[in-house]
Enzyme design. Structure first.
Site, short mmCIF file in Angstrom:
data_model
loop_
_atom_site.label_atom_id
_atom_site.label_comp_id
_atom_site.label_asym_id
_atom_site.label_seq_id
_atom_site.Cartn_x
_atom_site.Cartn_y
_atom_site.Cartn_z
N GLN A 152 0.84 -1.20 0.00
CA GLN A 152 0.00 0.00 0.00
C GLN A 152 0.87 1.26 0.00
OE1 GLN A 152 -2.02 0.79 3.75
NE2 GLN A 152 -3.88 1.38 2.65
N GLY A 153 0.70 2.11 -0.99
CA GLY A 153 1.44 3.36 -1.06
C GLY A 153 0.55 4.54 -0.70
N TYR A 154 0.40 4.78 0.59
CA TYR A 154 -0.46 5.87 1.07
C TYR A 154 0.36 6.95 1.77
CZ TYR A 154 -5.13 3.91 0.12
OH TYR A 154 -6.28 3.46 -0.47
N SER A 155 0.82 6.65 2.99
CA SER A 155 1.49 7.65 3.82
C SER A 155 2.77 8.18 3.18
CB SER A 155 1.83 7.06 5.19
OG SER A 155 0.66 6.72 5.90
N GLU A 269 -9.63 -2.27 5.06
CA GLU A 269 -8.48 -2.52 5.91
C GLU A 269 -8.87 -2.54 7.38
OE1 GLU A 269 -4.00 -0.74 6.76
OE2 GLU A 269 -5.56 0.60 6.04
#
Length: 421
Positions: A152-155, A269
């Site tokens: 997951q590429g979020y923060s 999630e």
């Protein structure tokens, strides 16, 4: 993976189960149970009884043993790792009643579900809802078979709780995007095959300028640097994108829809994390709190823990944990159609985090000095594991959206409280 709520993940996160589930006659349910029992007996290697799901762990894939590979391929081929996902994409195509039977039969023989990870927990359900037919056929089968790892590429360093401030930019180059930027706390990024990421496609708008993009982790310009945690592990990493070419067909939804899609994914999630699935289940591993207390504190002549205060707190913890498990199951069984997880998952996530941390604190207190070891011959493997579990557990109320962020969601979306200037 091992959890106090066996296989609840698949019940909760299979958002695409049919709304037309019919009540089946008892004999039909019995027939399917017998079919499931026989299939599991024929395919589950006895050597794996009571072991964990390596695919769900974020520590890395490791090397599969022949039996682990055999079991993953069998469940992946059958589609029962994600039993209620559509059959046309490789899923089990089962209704909820049948999925529960499969889960019960797995639990009965101590078999784990070998299909897991972020593809199952978050990305798969989201793609089934927002993806094109071509995207579903390209990506869902690999998740169903447990062959493709997703991260997951979020923060970002400057966009954590305020995720909408993210600056990773995807520049439109005609037939592709050129991505530049940085992500952090990328769970399992150093081992992943692909990444679902929120990127900025419009710098003039905050939320409406965000899009949802799929990026190959082996693409030129992608670099990862593991982050070492206080527990001694490195399950997260920093991820750098330098002039990474991403095909236009890897855009999910349309440009500017990323915030909507990304928020929906976070609900999946939190639904999974609240159930103790995925990495959160690590906190529930090992013996029960009462059994650990009896081992380290001893019992009185009546077979009870001699410390009345500790006994009371353990009882309260056990009641909370069991009530939480029943609440999760009730919520899962009451889910209808494609509604999927709601903002109520924020409540579940917060409660689950508190129970997880309470358990770790109790175990460390019970073990005393033996629960504070880091290494050395004076400590058993169980004691060293408890120390790391306690340290790891500090993150449970942070990842997946901190408890404070969940409180904001609860206040605004459940209680109807709005911000006032």
């Amino acid at each position: 993976m091992s959890t106090s709520i066996p296989f609840i993940q698949n019940v909760e996160t299979d958002a695409m189960a049919s709304a037309a589930e019919q009540t089946r006659p008892a004999d039909m349910g019995d027939d399917f149970r017998q079919e499931a029992r026989e299939w599991i007996a024929a395919n589950f290697p006895a050597s794996l009884r009571g072991t964990d799901n390596a695919m769900s762990a974020i520590e890395g894939p490791g090397d599969e043993t022949p039996d682990q590979r055999k079991w993953r391929e069998a469940m992946g081929g059958k589609g029962w790792g994600v039993p209620t996902w559509p059959k046309e994409y490789g899923g089990g195509g089962l209704d909820r009643a049948q999925a529960r039977i499969v889960q019960e039969e797995l639990a009965r023989v101590g078999a784990y579900n070998p299909i897991g990870g972020m593809g199952v927990m978050m990305f798969g359900p989201t793609l089934l809802e927002y993806g094109t037919e071509e995207q579903k056929r390209e990506h869902i089968p690999g998740i169903v078979r447990g062959e493709v790892r997703w991260c997951q590429g979020y923060s970002e360093p400057g966009a954590g709780s305020d995720l909408a401030s993210l600056q990773t930019f995807a520049e439109d180059k005609g037939d592709h995007y050129l991505v530049n930027g940085q992500k952090t706390w990328t769970s399992g990024g150093q081992w992943a095959d692909k990444c679902f990421a929120l990127v900025r496609t419009d710098k003039t708008q905050k939320h409406a300028g965000i899009s949802f993009l799929l990026i190959d982790m082996d693409a030129e310009g992608v670099e990862t640097k593991p982050i070492r945690l206080i527990s001694g592990q490195s399950p997260f990493c920093e991820t750098f994108f330098t002039n990474v070419r991403v095909p236009k067909e890897n855009l999910v939804g349309h440009e500017g829809q990323g915030w909507t899609i990304g928020t929906r994914l976070l609900q999946h999630e939190r639904s999974s994390l609240s159930g103790g699935s995925g990495s959160a289940s690590r906190m529930n591993a090992g013996n029960s709190v009462p059994s650990i207390a009896k081992k380290y504190r001893g019992i009185d002549a009546d077979g009870r823990l001699s410390d009345a205060d500790l006994r009371t707190r353990i009882i309260k913890h056990e009641m909370d944990q069991r009530a939480f498990a029943l609440t999760l199951r009730r919520a899962a069984l009451e889910a209808k159609g494609n509604a999927g997880p709601s903002a109520a998952t924020s409540i579940m996530k917060n409660v689950g985090a508190r129970i997880t941390q309470d358990r770790a604190e109790l175990n460390i207190e019970i073990m005393g000095m033996q629960g504070l070891g880091w290494e050395g011959e004076g400590f058993s493997e169980e004691e060293l594991t408890q120390t790391r579990t306690w340290l790891w557990g500090k993150a449970v109320s942070i990842y997946g959206g901190s408890s404070e962020i969940q409180n904001n969601v609860i206040a605004k979306r459940i209680l109807g409280m709005l911000d006032h200037q």
